[in-house]
Structures are given as structure tokens and as C-alpha cells.
Design a protein around this motif. Structure first.
Motif, PDB file in Angstrom:
ATOM      1  N   GLU A   1       0.166  67.095 -14.886  1.00  0.00           N
ATOM      2  CA  GLU A   1       0.013  65.905 -15.704  1.00  0.00           C
ATOM      3  C   GLU A   1       0.644  66.179 -17.075  1.00  0.00           C
ATOM      4  O   GLU A   1       0.513  67.263 -17.621  1.00  0.00           O
ATOM      5  CB  GLU A   1      -1.479  65.620 -15.881  1.00  0.00           C
ATOM      6  N   VAL A   2       1.356  65.192 -17.611  1.00  0.00           N
ATOM      7  CA  VAL A   2       1.989  65.353 -18.916  1.00  0.00           C
ATOM      8  C   VAL A   2       1.652  64.150 -19.784  1.00  0.00           C
ATOM      9  O   VAL A   2       1.681  63.017 -19.318  1.00  0.00           O
ATOM     10  CB  VAL A   2       3.529  65.465 -18.764  1.00  0.00           C
ATOM     11  N   HIS A   3       1.310  64.423 -21.048  1.00  0.00           N
ATOM     12  CA  HIS A   3       0.951  63.310 -21.935  1.00  0.00           C
ATOM     13  C   HIS A   3       2.045  62.983 -22.933  1.00  0.00           C
ATOM     14  O   HIS A   3       2.109  61.873 -23.447  1.00  0.00           O
ATOM     15  CB  HIS A   3      -0.353  63.605 -22.664  1.00  0.00           C
ATOM     16  N   ALA A   4       2.865  63.965 -23.246  1.00  0.00           N
ATOM     17  CA  ALA A   4       3.986  63.701 -24.158  1.00  0.00           C
ATOM     18  C   ALA A   4       5.267  64.131 -23.450  1.00  0.00           C
ATOM     19  O   ALA A   4       5.556  65.312 -23.322  1.00  0.00           O
ATOM     20  CB  ALA A   4       3.815  64.461 -25.463  1.00  0.00           C
ATOM     21  N   LEU A   5       6.014  63.147 -22.981  1.00  0.00           N
ATOM     22  CA  LEU A   5       7.155  63.448 -22.117  1.00  0.00           C
ATOM     23  C   LEU A   5       8.316  64.120 -22.836  1.00  0.00           C
ATOM     24  O   LEU A   5       8.937  65.028 -22.320  1.00  0.00           O
ATOM     25  CB  LEU A   5       7.661  62.158 -21.468  1.00  0.00           C
ATOM     26  N   LYS A   6       8.612  63.636 -24.026  1.00  0.00           N
ATOM     27  CA  LYS A   6       9.809  64.130 -24.683  1.00  0.00           C
ATOM     28  C   LYS A   6       9.769  65.649 -24.905  1.00  0.00           C
ATOM     29  O   LYS A   6      10.693  66.348 -24.504  1.00  0.00           O
ATOM     30  CB  LYS A   6      10.043  63.400 -26.002  1.00  0.00           C
ATOM     31  N   PRO A   7       8.679  66.162 -25.520  1.00  0.00           N
ATOM     32  CA  PRO A   7       8.617  67.624 -25.689  1.00  0.00           C
ATOM     33  C   PRO A   7       8.673  68.358 -24.356  1.00  0.00           C
ATOM     34  O   PRO A   7       9.343  69.381 -24.230  1.00  0.00           O
ATOM     35  CB  PRO A   7       7.269  67.852 -26.375  1.00  0.00           C
ATOM     36  N   TYR A   8       8.010  67.800 -23.361  1.00  0.00           N
ATOM     37  CA  TYR A   8       7.994  68.422 -22.039  1.00  0.00           C
ATOM     38  C   TYR A   8       9.423  68.548 -21.505  1.00  0.00           C
ATOM     39  O   TYR A   8       9.849  69.598 -21.032  1.00  0.00           O
ATOM     40  CB  TYR A   8       7.140  67.564 -21.106  1.00  0.00           C
ATOM     41  N   LEU A   9      10.175  67.456 -21.615  1.00  0.00           N
ATOM     42  CA  LEU A   9      11.549  67.457 -21.106  1.00  0.00           C
ATOM     43  C   LEU A   9      12.456  68.361 -21.948  1.00  0.00           C
ATOM     44  O   LEU A   9      13.323  69.056 -21.413  1.00  0.00           O
ATOM     45  CB  LEU A   9      12.103  66.027 -21.083  1.00  0.00           C
ATOM     46  N   VAL A  10      12.257  68.347 -23.262  1.00  0.00           N
ATOM     47  CA  VAL A  10      13.082  69.195 -24.137  1.00  0.00           C
ATOM     48  C   VAL A  10      12.905  70.665 -23.754  1.00  0.00           C
ATOM     49  O   VAL A  10      13.871  71.408 -23.603  1.00  0.00           O
ATOM     50  CB  VAL A  10      12.731  68.979 -25.630  1.00  0.00           C
TER      51      VAL A  10
ATOM     52  N   TYR B   1      16.616  68.336 -37.435  1.00  0.00           N
ATOM     53  CA  TYR B   1      17.279  67.464 -36.445  1.00  0.00           C
ATOM     54  C   TYR B   1      16.254  66.710 -35.592  1.00  0.00           C
ATOM     55  O   TYR B   1      16.344  65.511 -35.403  1.00  0.00           O
ATOM     56  CB  TYR B   1      18.196  68.320 -35.568  1.00  0.00           C
ATOM     57  N   LEU B   2      15.261  67.440 -35.085  1.00  0.00           N
ATOM     58  CA  LEU B   2      14.263  66.793 -34.227  1.00  0.00           C
ATOM     59  C   LEU B   2      13.467  65.757 -35.002  1.00  0.00           C
ATOM     60  O   LEU B   2      13.120  64.697 -34.510  1.00  0.00           O
ATOM     61  CB  LEU B   2      13.327  67.846 -33.614  1.00  0.00           C
ATOM     62  N   ARG B   3      13.198  66.085 -36.272  1.00  0.00           N
ATOM     63  CA  ARG B   3      12.405  65.191 -37.089  1.00  0.00           C
ATOM     64  C   ARG B   3      13.182  63.934 -37.466  1.00  0.00           C
ATOM     65  O   ARG B   3      12.708  62.819 -37.307  1.00  0.00           O
ATOM     66  CB  ARG B   3      11.972  65.938 -38.361  1.00  0.00           C
ATOM     67  N   PHE B   4      14.390  64.125 -37.966  1.00  0.00           N
ATOM     68  CA  PHE B   4      15.105  62.998 -38.548  1.00  0.00           C
ATOM     69  C   PHE B   4      16.112  62.339 -37.618  1.00  0.00           C
ATOM     70  O   PHE B   4      16.473  61.195 -37.786  1.00  0.00           O
ATOM     71  CB  PHE B   4      15.821  63.420 -39.834  1.00  0.00           C
ATOM     72  N   TYR B   5      16.631  63.076 -36.663  1.00  0.00           N
ATOM     73  CA  TYR B   5      17.593  62.470 -35.748  1.00  0.00           C
ATOM     74  C   TYR B   5      16.875  61.970 -34.505  1.00  0.00           C
ATOM     75  O   TYR B   5      17.010  60.834 -34.114  1.00  0.00           O
ATOM     76  CB  TYR B   5      18.676  63.478 -35.375  1.00  0.00           C
TER      77      TYR B   5
ATOM     78  N   GLU C   1       3.795  67.265 -34.352  1.00  0.00           N
ATOM     79  CA  GLU C   1       3.086  67.750 -33.175  1.00  0.00           C
ATOM     80  C   GLU C   1       4.061  67.881 -31.989  1.00  0.00           C
ATOM     81  O   GLU C   1       4.077  68.893 -31.293  1.00  0.00           O
ATOM     82  CB  GLU C   1       1.959  66.769 -32.839  1.00  0.00           C
ATOM     83  N   ALA C   2       4.882  66.850 -31.811  1.00  0.00           N
ATOM     84  CA  ALA C   2       5.832  66.851 -30.699  1.00  0.00           C
ATOM     85  C   ALA C   2       6.908  67.921 -30.900  1.00  0.00           C
ATOM     86  O   ALA C   2       7.352  68.561 -29.941  1.00  0.00           O
ATOM     87  CB  ALA C   2       6.485  65.475 -30.561  1.00  0.00           C
ATOM     88  N   ILE C   3       7.325  68.102 -32.156  1.00  0.00           N
ATOM     89  CA  ILE C   3       8.327  69.136 -32.445  1.00  0.00           C
ATOM     90  C   ILE C   3       7.763  70.512 -32.103  1.00  0.00           C
ATOM     91  O   ILE C   3       8.418  71.343 -31.484  1.00  0.00           O
ATOM     92  CB  ILE C   3       8.761  69.086 -33.923  1.00  0.00           C
ATOM     93  N   ALA C   4       6.503  70.733 -32.499  1.00  0.00           N
ATOM     94  CA  ALA C   4       5.851  72.015 -32.216  1.00  0.00           C
ATOM     95  C   ALA C   4       5.853  72.282 -30.716  1.00  0.00           C
ATOM     96  O   ALA C   4       6.199  73.370 -30.258  1.00  0.00           O
ATOM     97  CB  ALA C   4       4.437  72.023 -32.766  1.00  0.00           C
ATOM     98  N   GLN C   5       5.496  71.259 -29.943  1.00  0.00           N
ATOM     99  CA  GLN C   5       5.486  71.423 -28.484  1.00  0.00           C
ATOM    100  C   GLN C   5       6.886  71.687 -27.954  1.00  0.00           C
ATOM    101  O   GLN C   5       7.082  72.508 -27.069  1.00  0.00           O
ATOM    102  CB  GLN C   5       4.910  70.170 -27.821  1.00  0.00           C
ATOM    103  N   SER C   6       7.865  70.972 -28.516  1.00  0.00           N
ATOM    104  CA  SER C   6       9.250  71.134 -28.038  1.00  0.00           C
ATOM    105  C   SER C   6       9.771  72.532 -28.284  1.00  0.00           C
ATOM    106  O   SER C   6      10.537  73.068 -27.493  1.00  0.00           O
ATOM    107  CB  SER C   6      10.180  70.146 -28.744  1.00  0.00           C
ATOM    108  N   LEU C   7       9.390  73.101 -29.421  1.00  0.00           N
ATOM    109  CA  LEU C   7       9.916  74.424 -29.767  1.00  0.00           C
ATOM    110  C   LEU C   7       8.979  75.536 -29.320  1.00  0.00           C
ATOM    111  O   LEU C   7       9.255  76.710 -29.530  1.00  0.00           O
ATOM    112  CB  LEU C   7      10.161  74.518 -31.280  1.00  0.00           C
TER     113      LEU C   7
END
Lengths: 210, 360
Positions: free
Chosen positions: A83-92, A160-164, A170-176
Motif C-alpha cells: 500500500e502506498v499513500h504518497a505516490l510521487k516519492p514512491y515512484l521517484v 529542484y524537488l521543492r521549486f520545480y 515531507e515528500a522530498i524527505a521520502q524521495s531522497l
């Protein structure tokens, strides 16, 4: 602004803060084999993931192939996925791991565990291109340029993740795959390099960006 | 509702809603900021500064066409189509099914075209047609020791040295201009800020917008060098070297040179062996000095060669020079000056650092 923890949250009327429960639902539909959900997923994330990947590798065909394989694999393995709740970080995260794995595939001599934290990431700002392509003599612009050169790859990636990609901390933290405070600190350190020079940016902006 | 009245420049800079307004990505019907700026005229300066900051720190885009993205998405859908068609039909009806069949056909057709030329730069065409009339033969590799002049179709000129090859990317000139070089060549790149010119060699990537520079990357030679004549270029390591070493890029200005040391995958910035004068000196004719203060001489050299010279002005202000330095190369000029005033110089990071104990 001496306390980095106190960046203002997004206002409620912002048009992109709608992923509250939608990601969870979309992902559930996708795992259940819903083709429309899959299409929606691709429409929402393909372009921004491609953009992310191109910053790690300039080889567009290679990046596209990885992204293609990633989505095909996700579809084929959808029933085993969590199960995933935040897709973008998961995919990144999934995409970055795949890019790193694929690009190191031929380099048999590299140990498996030294791959993850140091990958290339190319982010250039408008002002930077301007400074590179024009002879700047003004002392403060030269200093700004020097400060920009000090930005690390990870700081650039966070900015980049923040502004672009317009992601929240929170999502950036998960992505990285780092913790929230590290993201805030990277951002804060990055902005600190630029802060003293913001008024000068005005000078440049008048000539170049309007 | 946020308390925007209290926001400072940086708060606005960080505010997504504000950023969207500045970047024009809000729907036209959203007039919040227009109204807010009208109602808060005293915030005008802060708003303008935040706007400028946002525009200056926009991330440069890597253009990808929506058409390409659409094609790729269809290819993914096509590749996952073979199994489990039924739930899809159930949900969406025949309209979409029919559409999908058509798209599938297109996707397969495009997919097959794309995936043949997969991965690795080595598939970039040896497209002799792009080399222009000077090179009608389709053999870009030419082992015989001769120099070849090539004009690319964007107008850029390449002087290819002996035992070198140049390959031009299939999509040269679309969004970027990419070429792959083995050996050595001098590039005179036509200016086109929209389409960066990228030269890939085995070890480094050089990115330019319009400038003149030379690259040497022979397999049999020890190190790789990129030297700049005019303009500015950025040099990166190529991705094929172990990823751990992929950290930095180097920006070069005229008369600077990047050296890539193969042994330890390092990129180093230095000066070219024989810096050339970029423009003639104006104040002193022909570098002829009579009792001229040294700082003035150094500044003039700096300007003429476009090379930064670091020195302590305070220390050197009593040093004078009487000499005629017309024909010597830069480094000889410097040696002469140093001998005269008991100083020494070295090249550090593409700059000249002059150390001296000063003059009485």
C-alpha cells in the motif's frame, strides 16, 4: 528567518495540495488491475519522472528505457505491491534505484553497496546560465556566482524537488530517503548561500529575465 | 488564509501559491494576488524582490515534447496490454477500446522504431550527410595523419585532428546539439543559446553555447584536456567512469584549460600552455613600460589575456617596472616581472597567484 523549521506551510487554497487521499485510492485501483487508474498514474507522473531522470543521466534513450521498464514491471507485479499513500516519492525512489542499478550494470567491479548516495544530478538556475554566458564584473555578482558554485548536488536536488517539482518537505524527505530535518537543513544551507545576495539578483533580473 | 501581511521576501519566495502566480501557472480566473497587491501597496517592494528572486532561481528546463511523452505512455500501455484486457473493457466500454486499438498500432509502430536505436551513445548515427559538402565520403574515421575541416549543419566548424573521429547525434539540432568525439578537435561553435552544444568524449562532457575551444581525448594518451579560446564552456566527467567520481563540473573562461587525469578520475582547472592575448592593451602601448607601477602592469596583463592574477596590491605598490614586453608569451612576461621584483608565481585553479615580499 533565522529558524529554518519555520517555513510557512502551503495555503489551503493552493491548487496542487489535493493528493490527500487520492493517491491511496488511485494506487488501490491500480493494484486491482484498473487500466484507467494505470493511465491516470502515467499521465500524472511520467513527464515529471522523465525530467527527474534526465538530470541524473543525459542519455535520453537510456532514461526512457528505464522508465518504460519501471512502469511495465509495476504493472506486472501490481498484486505483490505494498500500500502506498504518497505516490510521487514512491515512484521517484523506485525510478532512481533502477537508474543507478542499470547504469552500473556493466561495471561489474563496483561493489553493490557503494552505489546509492553519490549520483550525479544536474540542476542549473536561470541566473546561473546568465552568469556563465555573460562576462560579469560587478563584484557582488561575482560573489553570487561563487556562492552558486558552492551549492552541492544534494542541495540542488532539494531545491529542484521543492521549486520545480513543487513537492513538500515531507515528500522530498521520502524521495531522497533521508529524514525531514535533513531536507530542511539542506534547503536552509542552500538558501543561506544565496540570501545575502538577493538584492543583487534584482540588478541582474532587470537585464535578463523580464 | 495565510497572514501574508507579515510575509518577508523569503516567505513569499517559499510560498507555493505565490510562486505559481509569478510563474503564470495559476488559472486566469484566480485574481487573489492581483487584488492583494492592489490592497497592499506598501508591500510593493517586497513583492517585486520576491518575484525577481523566483525568476532568477527558476530551474533551467530540459525540454521534452508532450508528443514524445504521449508516445512513451502509449508504448507502456501497449506493453502491458496483452494480459487482463477484460477489466478494462468492462469499465470503459467500446469507445475507449476502439481508440486504444488505434493508439496501440501507432505505439507499436513508433515503439519499434524507437527501440531499435536503444541505449548507449554508440548508436548515434555516423551520419555523413550531416558533415556537409566538405566530406562527401562516409568515413569519418581517417587514420591517415591529416587534418579535416568539417562544417556542421548548424554552422559550427570543427577542425578534426589526425586519427580522430566525430559522430553526430541522430537528433542533432532538435533540442540540443550533441556530437561524440574520439581523438582531438578544435570547435568553433555557432551561437545558439536555445540549443546547447555538447561534446562527449570517452572521459569528459563539454557543454557550450557558442565559443571556440579544443579537446584532446586520445585513448593512447595519458590525460584529457579541454582548452578555451573564446567564450565559456562547462566540462563534466562522462558517466562511464565510476559513479563515485562524478561529482563536479568546471567552468572555463578563455585561456583556461581543464585536464582530466585518467589515473584517478580527477578534473583539474589550469591555464593553457601558451595563453594568447584576447585584445590589445589600450593604456600602455605594446607592453612598453617606463617606471610603471607593478599592480598596473599586472592588471593590464590580466585584461589582455583574460586571466585572473591574484596579488597583494598593498605590497606591490612601490614596485616599478621598466621593460619592453611586447613579444614574449604570458608566462615569460611573468617570469621577467618576477625576476625584476624578487617575486614568484604559480598557477592555481586556473588563476595566477603572485607572491612577493614587496619592494622598499
Amino acid at each position: 528567518m533565522s529558524r529554518p523549521q519555520h517555513y510557512p506551510p502551503y495555503p489551503n487554497h493552493s491548487s496542487v495540495s489535493d493528493d490527500g487521499g487520492n493517491d491511496t485510492v488511485l494506487w488501490q485501483c491500480f493494484r486491482a488491475g484498473d487500466r484507467l487508474a494505470f493511465e491516470r498514474l502515467l499521465e500524472m507522473h511520467y513527464a515529471s519522472l522523465l525530467n527527474y531522470g534526465l538530470r541524473m543521466s543525459r542519455d535520453q534513450e537510456f532514461v526512457k528505457d528505464c522508465l518504460h521498464d519501471l512502469f511495465v514491471d509495476l504493472w506486472n507485479k501490481r498484486e505483490q505491491l505494498q500500500e502506498v499513500h504518497a505516490l510521487k516519492p514512491y515512484l521517484v525512489v523506485a525510478f532512481r534505484r533502477r537508474l543507478i542499478k542499470e547504469s552500473s550494470r556493466n561495471q561489474w567491479f563496483r561493489k553493490a553497496d557503494e552505489v546509492t548516495d553519490d549520483y550525479d544530478f544536474e540542476v542549473q538556475f536561470n541566473i546561473e546560465s546568465y552568469l556563465i554566458n555573460n562576462e560579469v564584473r560587478h563584484e557582488s555578482l561575482v560573489r553570487l556566482k561563487a556562492n552558486l558554485e558552492k551549492l552541492t548536488k544534494r542541495q540542488r536536488e532539494v531545491i529542484y524537488l521543492r521549486f520545480y517539482q513543487e513537492m513538500e518537505y515531507e515528500a522530498i524527505a521520502q524521495s531522497l530517503e533521508i529524514n525531514y530535518h535533513s531536507v530542511v537543513n539542506l534547503m536552509y544551507e542552500g538558501m543561506k548561500l544565496l540570501r545575502k545576495n538577493w538584492f543583487l539578483v534584482l540588478v541582474a533580473t532587470c537585464n535578463l529575465l523580464s | 488564509m495565510k497572514n501574508y501581511e507579515r510575509y518577508q521576501v523569503e516567505d513569499f519566495f517559499q510560498d507555493l501559491y505565490f510562486r505559481q502566480w509569478v510563474q503564470g501557472t495559476l488559472p486566469a480566473s484566480d485574481e487573489f494576488w492581483k487584488k492583494w497587491t492592489r490592497d497592499n501597496p506598501e508591500k510593493h517592494d517586497i513583492i517585486e524582490q520576491a518575484k525577481a528572486l523566483i525568476l532568477a532561481f527558476r530551474v533551467e528546463d530540459f525540454p521534452t515534447s508532450p508528443h514524445e511523452v504521449g508516445t512513451s505512455i502509449q508504448a507502456i500501455l501497449a506493453a502491458t496490454q496483452s494480459e487482463r484486457i477484460i477489466p478494462f473493457y468492462k469499465r470503459s466500454g467500446f469507445r475507449i477500446a476502439a481508440m486504444l486499438v488505434i493508439l496501440l498500432g501507432i505505439a507499436f509502430w513508433l515503439g519499434n522504431r524507437n527501440f531499435n536505436s536503444k541505449k548507449e551513445y554508440s548508436t548515434a548515427h555516423l551520419n555523413s550527410g550531416l558533415f556537409g559538402p566538405q566530406n562527401p565520403s562516409p568515413t569519418p574515421a581517417h587514420p591517415e595523419s591529416q587534418i579535416q575541416h568539417i562544417t556542421l549543419h548548424d554552422g559550427s566548424k570543427v577542425t578534426l585532428k589526425a586519427n580522430s573521429t566525430l559522430r553526430v547525434a541522430e537528433n542533432f539540432g532538435e533540442s540540443t546539439r550533441e556530437v561524440y568525439l574520439t581523438g582531438a578537435a578544435v570547435f568553433d561553435v555557432a551561437k545558439d543559446p536555445q540549443k546547447p552544444f555538447l561534446v562527449y568524449t570517452e572521459n569528459v562532457v563539454t557543454r557550450v553555447l557558442g565559443t571556440s575551444f579544443e579537446i584532446r581525448d586520445y585513448q593512447q594518451e595519458g590525460d584529457v584536456s579541454v582548452s578555451v579560446r573564446t567564450g565559456k564552456v562547462t566540462v563534466y566527467k562522462n558517466k562511464q567512469v565510476p559513479q563515485k567520481a562524478l561529482s563536479e563540473n568546471i567552468i572555463l573562461t578563455p585561456n583556461q584549460q581543464a585536464i582530466y587525469v585518467k589515473a584517478d578520475h580527477q578534473l583539474i582547472k589550469t591555464l593553457v600552455e601558451k595563453p594568447v592575448k584576447l585584445h590589445e592593451p589600450t593604456k600602455f602601448r605594446n607592453f612598453t613600460y617606463t617606471e610603471a607601477p607593478i599592480p598596473q602592469v599586472l592588471v593590464e596583463l590580466e585584461e589582455a589575456y583574460g586571466v585572473k592574477i591574484i596579488f597583494d596590491e598593498e605590497q606591490l605598490k612601490h614596485c616599478n617596472l621598466t621593460a619592453k614586453l611586447t613579444n614574449e608569451p604570458l608566462f615569460e612576461k611573468l617570469t621577467l616581472i618576477c625576476e625584476t621584483i624578487q617575486a614568484s608565481y604559480e598557477v592555481i585553479d586556473g588563476q595566477i597567484v603572485l607572491t612577493s615580499r614587496g619592494c622598499p
